[in-house]
Design an enzyme around this catalytic site. Structure first.
Site, short mmCIF file in Angstrom:
data_model
loop_
_atom_site.label_atom_id
_atom_site.label_comp_id
_atom_site.label_asym_id
_atom_site.label_seq_id
_atom_site.Cartn_x
_atom_site.Cartn_y
_atom_site.Cartn_z
N SER A 54 -1.95 -1.02 45.09
CA SER A 54 -2.47 -0.24 46.22
C SER A 54 -3.96 0.00 45.97
O SER A 54 -4.42 -0.05 44.81
CB SER A 54 -1.74 1.11 46.31
OG SER A 54 -2.41 2.00 47.18
N TYR A 90 1.89 8.82 42.23
CA TYR A 90 1.84 7.54 42.95
C TYR A 90 0.60 6.74 42.55
O TYR A 90 0.69 5.56 42.19
CB TYR A 90 1.86 7.78 44.46
CG TYR A 90 1.75 6.50 45.25
CD1 TYR A 90 2.84 5.65 45.36
CD2 TYR A 90 0.55 6.13 45.86
CE1 TYR A 90 2.74 4.45 46.08
CE2 TYR A 90 0.44 4.95 46.57
CZ TYR A 90 1.54 4.11 46.68
OH TYR A 90 1.44 2.93 47.38
N1 LIG Z 1 2.25 1.21 53.53
C1 LIG Z 1 1.11 1.42 52.87
O1 LIG Z 1 0.15 2.02 53.40
C2 LIG Z 1 0.95 0.89 51.47
C3 LIG Z 1 -0.35 0.79 50.95
C4 LIG Z 1 -0.51 0.30 49.67
C5 LIG Z 1 0.59 -0.09 48.92
N2 LIG Z 1 1.85 0.04 49.45
C6 LIG Z 1 2.98 -0.38 48.62
O2 LIG Z 1 3.67 -1.41 49.29
C7 LIG Z 1 5.02 -1.45 48.82
C8 LIG Z 1 5.97 -1.52 50.01
O3 LIG Z 1 5.82 -0.33 50.75
P1 LIG Z 1 5.93 -0.28 52.34
O4 LIG Z 1 4.64 0.22 52.84
O5 LIG Z 1 6.45 -1.55 52.86
O6 LIG Z 1 6.99 0.92 52.49
P2 LIG Z 1 8.47 0.98 53.08
O7 LIG Z 1 8.48 0.42 54.45
O8 LIG Z 1 8.92 2.38 52.85
O9 LIG Z 1 9.28 -0.02 52.12
C9 LIG Z 1 9.63 0.34 50.81
C10 LIG Z 1 10.69 -0.62 50.32
O10 LIG Z 1 11.03 -0.24 48.98
C11 LIG Z 1 12.44 -0.13 48.88
N3 LIG Z 1 12.83 0.89 47.92
C12 LIG Z 1 12.41 2.18 47.88
N4 LIG Z 1 13.11 2.84 46.95
C13 LIG Z 1 13.97 1.95 46.40
C14 LIG Z 1 14.97 2.05 45.41
N5 LIG Z 1 15.26 3.22 44.78
N6 LIG Z 1 15.68 0.95 45.08
C15 LIG Z 1 15.44 -0.24 45.72
N7 LIG Z 1 14.50 -0.38 46.67
C16 LIG Z 1 13.79 0.71 47.01
C17 LIG Z 1 12.91 0.25 50.29
O11 LIG Z 1 14.25 -0.18 50.49
P3 LIG Z 1 15.53 0.79 50.61
O12 LIG Z 1 15.07 2.13 51.09
O13 LIG Z 1 16.43 0.07 51.57
O14 LIG Z 1 16.08 0.81 49.23
C18 LIG Z 1 11.95 -0.56 51.16
O15 LIG Z 1 12.46 -1.85 51.36
C19 LIG Z 1 5.22 -0.21 47.97
O16 LIG Z 1 5.11 -0.58 46.59
C20 LIG Z 1 4.04 0.67 48.34
O17 LIG Z 1 3.67 1.53 47.30
C21 LIG Z 1 2.06 0.52 50.71
#
Ligand SMILES: NC(=O)c1ccc[n+]([C@@H]2O[C@H](COP(=O)([O-])OP(=O)(O)OC[C@H]3O[C@@H](n4cnc5c(N)ncnc54)[C@H](OP(=O)(O)O)[C@@H]3O)[C@@H](O)[C@H]2O)c1
Length: 206
Positions: free
Chosen positions: A138, A151
């Site tokens: 991130s 985080y």
């Molecule tokens: N969105 C942003 O602004 C942003 C920016 C920078 C980095 N990121 C990073 O991008 C990555 C994906 O995030 P996203 O934005 O796509 O968020 P998201 O839509 O909330 O997706 C998160 C994913 O992680 C899975 N997950 C969460 N807890 C889990 C657990 N205990 N076991 C297995 N899977 C789990 C969720 O699946 P289930 O709930 O079905 O388990 C979901 O598929 C993350 O690492 C986040 O830190 C996001």
């Protein structure tokens, strides 16, 4: 049919789902994992029109969940040629006010699971002199973020680990990289309990 698979963690929504769709469009066969099986099944049904897709449900906040995922991948007739360590979560609060269970889950999913999955699949990639690991960090990896302290620190770990593993793996023909997205409109903000005024996310592909 080729047994090669890319393993996508956190494939049930957001960035992981986006990568799964993009790779399927390129003809790359996949293993999708997350906790929400119904979401994975819906996505897999759609993507199977393009490529073979397997599902392995796992809770990566538990070490046993990581073990089950690794065992599931290794027991199948598949070769993991790519690993997207994408599953992750944040929580907007001071550390002092954060539920300890939430802190533990963040550390486990964001750092331990990512590390142990890399440990599980790197040796095979190195032996075959082929493969990649892409870790989702991130922009929060680049600076401490008060009220997102765990985080942002966990993402600094992901970035540091990825840069070191890049050096360890590249002489073996294996690529390791970190991706550092800025704000993206996913379920992340809702899961993190973020106030909209702190966030101006872009839609995926936007
Ligand atoms: N969105 C942003 O602004 C942003 C920016 C920078 C980095 N990121 C990073 O991008 C990555 C994906 O995030 P996203 O934005 O796509 O968020 P998201 O839509 O909330 O997706 C998160 C994913 O992680 C899975 N997950 C969460 N807890 C889990 C657990 N205990 N076991 C297995 N899977 C789990 C969720 O699946 P289930 O709930 O079905 O388990 C979901 O598929 C993350 O690492 C986040 O830190 C996001």
């Amino acid at each position: 049919m080729s047994s090669e698979r890319i393993l996508v963690t956190g494939a049930s929504s957001g960035i992981g789902e986006g990568f799964a769709r993009a790779w399927a469009a390129q003809g790359k066969a996949l293993i999708l994992t997350a906790r929400r099986v119904e979401r994975l099944e819906k996505l897999a049904t759609e993507l199977r029109a393009q490529v073979p897709v397997e599902l392995i449900a796992a809770d990566l906040s538990q070490p046993e969940g990581v073990d089950q995922l690794v065992a599931g991948c290794q027991q199948g007739p598949w070769t993991i040629v790519g690993l997207l360590n994408n599953a992750g979560l944040g929580w907007q609060s001071s550390l002092a006010q954060t539920d300890p269970a939430k802190v533990a889950a963040m550390l486990q999913v964001n750092m331990s699971a990512l590390t142990m999955l890399s440990r599980a699949f790197l040796p095979g990639m190195i032996a075959r002199r082929q493969g990649f690991i892409l870790n989702i960090a991130s922009t929060a990896a680049f600076q401490p973020v008060p009220y997102f302290a765990v985080y942002s620190a966990s993402k600094a770990y992901v970035l540091s680990l990825s840069e070191a593993l890049h050096e360890e793996a590249r002489e073996h023909g294996v690529h390791v990289a970190a991706l550092c997205p800025g704000p993206v409109a996913t379920e992340f903000q809702e899961v993190a309990g973020m106030e909209p005024r702190f966030f101006c996310p872009q839609p995926i592909g936007g």
